[in-house]
Motif scaffolding. Structure first.
Motif, PDB file in Angstrom:
ATOM      1  N   LEU A  38      -6.897   2.495  -4.814  1.00  0.00           N
ATOM      2  CA  LEU A  38      -7.507   1.203  -4.512  1.00  0.00           C
ATOM      3  C   LEU A  38      -8.055   0.522  -5.768  1.00  0.00           C
ATOM      4  CD1 LEU A  38      -9.470   2.122  -1.246  1.00  0.00           C
ATOM      5  CD2 LEU A  38      -7.111   1.325  -1.493  1.00  0.00           C
TER       6      LEU A  38
ATOM      7  N   GLU B 189      -4.607   4.961   3.062  1.00  0.00           N
ATOM      8  CA  GLU B 189      -5.135   3.684   2.570  1.00  0.00           C
ATOM      9  C   GLU B 189      -4.202   3.014   1.583  1.00  0.00           C
ATOM     10  OE1 GLU B 189      -8.776   5.090   0.968  1.00  0.00           O
ATOM     11  OE2 GLU B 189      -9.852   4.967   2.877  1.00  0.00           O
ATOM     12  N   GLY B 190      -2.983   3.522   1.437  1.00  0.00           N
ATOM     13  CA  GLY B 190      -2.024   2.922   0.532  1.00  0.00           C
ATOM     14  C   GLY B 190      -1.640   3.886  -0.571  1.00  0.00           C
TER      15      GLY B 190
ATOM     16  N   GLY C 139      -4.709  -8.606  -6.972  1.00  0.00           N
ATOM     17  CA  GLY C 139      -3.335  -8.214  -6.712  1.00  0.00           C
ATOM     18  C   GLY C 139      -2.413  -8.895  -7.690  1.00  0.00           C
TER      19      GLY C 139
ATOM     20  N   TYR D  46       4.519  -4.082  -1.916  1.00  0.00           N
ATOM     21  CA  TYR D  46       3.943  -2.841  -2.447  1.00  0.00           C
ATOM     22  C   TYR D  46       3.566  -3.026  -3.916  1.00  0.00           C
ATOM     23  CZ  TYR D  46       4.040   1.946  -4.332  1.00  0.00           C
ATOM     24  OH  TYR D  46       3.748   3.112  -4.983  1.00  0.00           O
TER      25      TYR D  46
ATOM     26  N   ARG E 105       0.499  -5.309  -4.411  1.00  0.00           N
ATOM     27  CA  ARG E 105      -0.754  -4.821  -3.831  1.00  0.00           C
ATOM     28  C   ARG E 105      -1.204  -5.659  -2.651  1.00  0.00           C
ATOM     29  NH1 ARG E 105      -0.278  -0.192  -5.339  1.00  0.00           N
ATOM     30  NH2 ARG E 105      -2.491   0.347  -5.358  1.00  0.00           N
ATOM     31  N   ASP E 106      -0.251  -6.024  -1.800  1.00  0.00           N
ATOM     32  CA  ASP E 106      -0.575  -6.810  -0.620  1.00  0.00           C
ATOM     33  C   ASP E 106      -0.937  -5.909   0.560  1.00  0.00           C
ATOM     34  OD1 ASP E 106       0.011  -9.406  -1.670  1.00  0.00           O
ATOM     35  OD2 ASP E 106       2.138  -8.962  -1.500  1.00  0.00           O
ATOM     36  N   LYS E 107      -1.531  -6.545   1.555  1.00  0.00           N
ATOM     37  CA  LYS E 107      -1.713  -5.947   2.863  1.00  0.00           C
ATOM     38  C   LYS E 107      -0.612  -6.523   3.750  1.00  0.00           C
ATOM     39  CE  LYS E 107      -5.604  -5.155   6.041  1.00  0.00           C
ATOM     40  NZ  LYS E 107      -7.000  -5.591   6.330  1.00  0.00           N
TER      41      LYS E 107
ATOM     42  N   THR F 173      -1.991  -3.443   7.273  1.00  0.00           N
ATOM     43  CA  THR F 173      -2.374  -2.221   6.583  1.00  0.00           C
ATOM     44  C   THR F 173      -1.993  -2.322   5.121  1.00  0.00           C
ATOM     45  OG1 THR F 173      -1.992   0.174   6.452  1.00  0.00           O
ATOM     46  CG2 THR F 173      -0.172  -1.166   7.222  1.00  0.00           C
ATOM     47  N   SER F 174      -2.655  -1.530   4.280  1.00  0.00           N
ATOM     48  CA  SER F 174      -2.282  -1.445   2.879  1.00  0.00           C
ATOM     49  C   SER F 174      -1.226  -0.376   2.640  1.00  0.00           C
ATOM     50  CB  SER F 174      -3.516  -1.144   2.021  1.00  0.00           C
ATOM     51  OG  SER F 174      -4.455  -2.195   2.099  1.00  0.00           O
ATOM     52  N   SER F 175      -0.915   0.402   3.655  1.00  0.00           N
ATOM     53  CA  SER F 175       0.089   1.450   3.526  1.00  0.00           C
ATOM     54  C   SER F 175       1.456   0.850   3.843  1.00  0.00           C
ATOM     55  CB  SER F 175      -0.226   2.609   4.475  1.00  0.00           C
ATOM     56  OG  SER F 175       0.626   3.696   4.241  1.00  0.00           O
TER      57      SER F 175
ATOM     58  N   ARG G 118      -9.086 -12.967   2.068  1.00  0.00           N
ATOM     59  CA  ARG G 118      -7.672 -12.623   1.873  1.00  0.00           C
ATOM     60  C   ARG G 118      -6.804 -13.651   2.597  1.00  0.00           C
ATOM     61  NH1 ARG G 118      -4.813  -7.904   0.323  1.00  0.00           N
ATOM     62  NH2 ARG G 118      -6.737  -6.688   0.319  1.00  0.00           N
TER      63      ARG G 118
END
Length: 671
Positions: A142, A185-186, A410, A507, A510-512, A530-532, A572
């Motif tokens: 993060l 969490e990504g 991001g 990815y 660094r987006d959601k 999600t961030s994943s 965001r």
């Protein structure tokens, strides 16, 4: 004031791989650090913090803020040259918080001295404090991207370079990098992932006896930290002595050619990129041999090193799962054994070996999956089709949200930022002090203010703040038409491939992300934001198609998601990417039939698009129509959404000349 004792390293229950990885790095710091991956509540941070108390104390120059060793001080140290006596202090464990600023990490101009004494002085940051110690980054996945870049540079070069605000400084910054993360969490950027020498996956034990002992020791520590630490002091002292002894012998450990060939064969077998894996594997095997008191590296050392150094380097694509199966490792070890027995006299066939370097093909390898799934016999309608294999991924063009945001750091859209480049100064807004502008504002008034010494006479109205512009990450919400009109396998393969390409782009930026799909009679939030991003990719590969086209319902679902996410994360900004052929066939609450029903479905979709536009979300429509007859409905949807309409093939950056921005901000920039 005495610091509260940490949980003893020796008292940790289980986590054998994690403890071994940390100890090997303590023995041979050039291994490159440890990345600890695992679910929350698995004592990742506890184990890492406990390591610092085991490290040998350091001899340092007494008045050096950069931790120079008296025997070999840094010739470029900002506090040098050193003439003072040496002293001894414990090895530092420096923690880098997720919300740290660039100034806090690399250091900055000492404003107090600059403004009062008129001199340029450097205030060191966390990289200086971590020199010859441990730099611990919790939730490293993060961490803001600009901090990641700075961290990578320092970790790779062993030095930190600061060029800002008229200050030019270079100082030593050699540290053991330890990061922890929760994959839910990504994931971590591949560039940073490869920088970690070793990686360990941790999880809570499912054994009742082990879990019981974990709770028992933790409660005992919380009840009496000092007494508990004293109980384990001898065990920790024994480990610390073992580390010192292994450090003393690590330089004398031999690496036989047979084991070096075994190492090279293992790395080649797992098709890792570059040569860093070979070097890390060799250093880890040497450290393991030193740890067990051996004079030379043996097969058992290489095997132990491979389990820690190779899993995260097998990840060839952002959506591949790190790790490797036990049978894969055993097979690779068996194959490597043949090379270890070889005398190694055959010369290489080229400057970099038989394959000239073994480079992977250009671009990431597109994972398969999703295609060829069997039809489920669960009562689905006959129109429900199995997912088609996505077409190969491509480099997606940049899709931006217009305007200037204030969202999470991001790499997608322009934003006001605490980092990034300074664009101007202001008296009423911004972050930090714009030194040059502040000095320029104060300079003309020094005579009038009676200045008589070297310092400046400042007043509050001289203060100027920095206005910086950087990049932010956005909420990218994909709305994917999975209806029967889109279900031709070739077309749905192209759509799935495009979405996977856009997900890979998300990815990297660094987006959601979230995914809404619509088919049959209704829309579905297939993936809550999600961030994943890798989870979104897995959902897309398994996307089934068929049925009618509830386009209006899909857009209404998008509206609800955007509004809900805006409440949760107001800063965001959202970007809606709608992929459809625009052939709406399901109207909202309509009892009409035939042509009237089709027209009502179109009207409802356009009204729903207007509601999405009212949320303020930026939108892009990707026109998936094909064939000789095209109705042009995607363009009408784009007009109602207030965004552009692209053809499916226009999503590829290679198909667009130069740098193209899909969403252009026609409004004047805010002052």
């Amino acid at each position: 004031m005495t610091a509260a004792p940490r949980f003893p390293f020796s008292a940790v229950v289980g986590h054998d791989d994690l403890r071994l990885a940390l100890l090997l790095n303590a023995v041979h710091p050039r291994i490159g650090g440890v990345l600890v991956r695992g679910e929350k509540g698995t004592a990742k941070s506890t184990v890492v913090r406990a390591l610092a108390s085991l490290l040998p104390p350091l001899d340092v120059v007494a008045d050096c803020r950069f931790g120079c060793a008296p025997s070999s001080p840094d010739p470029q140290c900002p506090d040098g040259p050193h003439d003072s006596a040496s002293t001894q202090r414990p090895a530092q464990l420096v923690e880098l918080p997720v919300g740290a600023t660039e100034d806090r990490l690399i250091g900055s101009l000492d404003l107090e001295r600059a403004l009062t004494e008129g001199v340029r002085a450097f205030q060191p940051g966390l990289l200086a404090a971590a020199h010859r110690g441990v730099l611990y980054v919790d939730e490293v996945n993060l961490l803001h991207d600009h901090l990641v870049d700075l961290l990578l540079d320092a970790a790779a070069m062993g030095r930190a370079h600061v060029e800002r605000e008229g200050v030019s400084v270079s100082h030593a910054a050699s540290f053991l990098l330890v990061g922890t993360m929760n994959p839910e969490e990504g994931e971590l950027r591949p560039q940073l992932l490869d920088r970690f020498g070793l990686t360990v996956q941790v999880a809570a034990s499912r054994e009742v006896a082990t879990r019981t002992e974990v709770v028992r020791r933790r409660l005992a520590f919380e009840a009496d930290p000092v007494g508990f630490a004293a109980k384990w002091a001898d065990a920790d002292a024994e480990l610390a002595a073992h580390i010192r002894a292994a450090r003393d012998r690590v330089e004398q450990v031999a690496l036989p050619d047979a084991e070096l060939r075994r190492i090279s064969a293992l790395c080649a077998s797992f098709d890792v990129d570059g040569m860093r894996a070979d070097l890390v594997l060799a250093r880890t095997a040497i450290a393991h041999a030193a740890w067990r008191g051996a004079e030379a590296v043996a097969e058992q050392d290489v095997e132990a090193a491979a389990r820690l150094a190779l899993p995260h380097r097998r990840r060839r694509d952002p959506f591949d799962e790190p790790g490797m199966a036990e049978d894969q490792l055993e097979q690779a070890l068996a194959e490597a054994a043949e090379h270890a027995e070889d005398d190694g006299d055959e010369p290489p066939e080229g400057p970099d070996g038989p394959d000239g370097g073994g480079q992977a093909p250009d671009g990431p390898t597109e994972p398969t999956g999703g295609g060829g799934a069997e039809e489920r016999s669960d009562g689905r309608a006959p129109a429900d089709k199995a997912p088609a294999a996505p077409t190969p991924a491509f480099r997606a063009r940049l899709l931006e949200v217009p305007g200037l945001g204030d969202g999470a750091p991001g790499r997608r859209s322009r934003s006001r930022s605490r980092s990034g480049r300074t664009t101007r100064s202001s008296t009423v807004e911004g972050h930090g002090v714009h030194v040059a502008a502040t000095l320029a504002a104060a300079a003309p008034h020094q005579v009038a203010r009676g200045r008589s010494g070297p310092g400046l006479v400042l007043r509050s109205d001289d203060l100027r703040r920095e206005i910086r512009e950087g990049r932010e990450g956005n909420l990218v919400l994909f709305a994917v038409d999975a209806s029967g009109s889109m279900a031709a396998r070739e077309r749905m393969s192209a759509v799935s491939g495009a979405v996977l390409s856009l997900l890979r782009d998300a990815y990297q930026r660094r987006d959601k992300v979230g995914v809404v799909t619509f088919r049959g009679d209704s829309a579905e939030l297939a993936l809550p934001p999600t961030s994943s991003v890798d989870i979104a990719a897995a959902r897309m590969r398994g996307l089934r198609t068929g049925g009618r086209t509830p386009l209006a319902d899909g857009l209404l679902q998008v509206q609800r998601v955007v509004q809900r996410e805006r409440t949760r994360d107001p800063q965001r900004r959202a970007l809606v990417v709608l992929l459809t052929d625009g052939r709406a066939t399901v109207a909202v609450n309509s009892g009409l039939s035939g042509r009237d029903r089709a027209q009502r479905a179109v009207d409802d979709a356009l009204r729903a698009a207007g509601l999405v536009a009212e949320t303020g979300a930026a939108s892009i429509v990707v026109d998936c129509e094909n064939g000789m007859v095209r109705l042009g409905l995607p363009a009408r949807l784009a007009a109602a959404l207030g965004g552009p309409c692209l053809r499916l093939e226009e999503l590829s950056a290679e198909n667009v000349a130069g740098v193209v921005r899909a969403v252009r901000d026609e409004r004047p920039r805010a002052a």
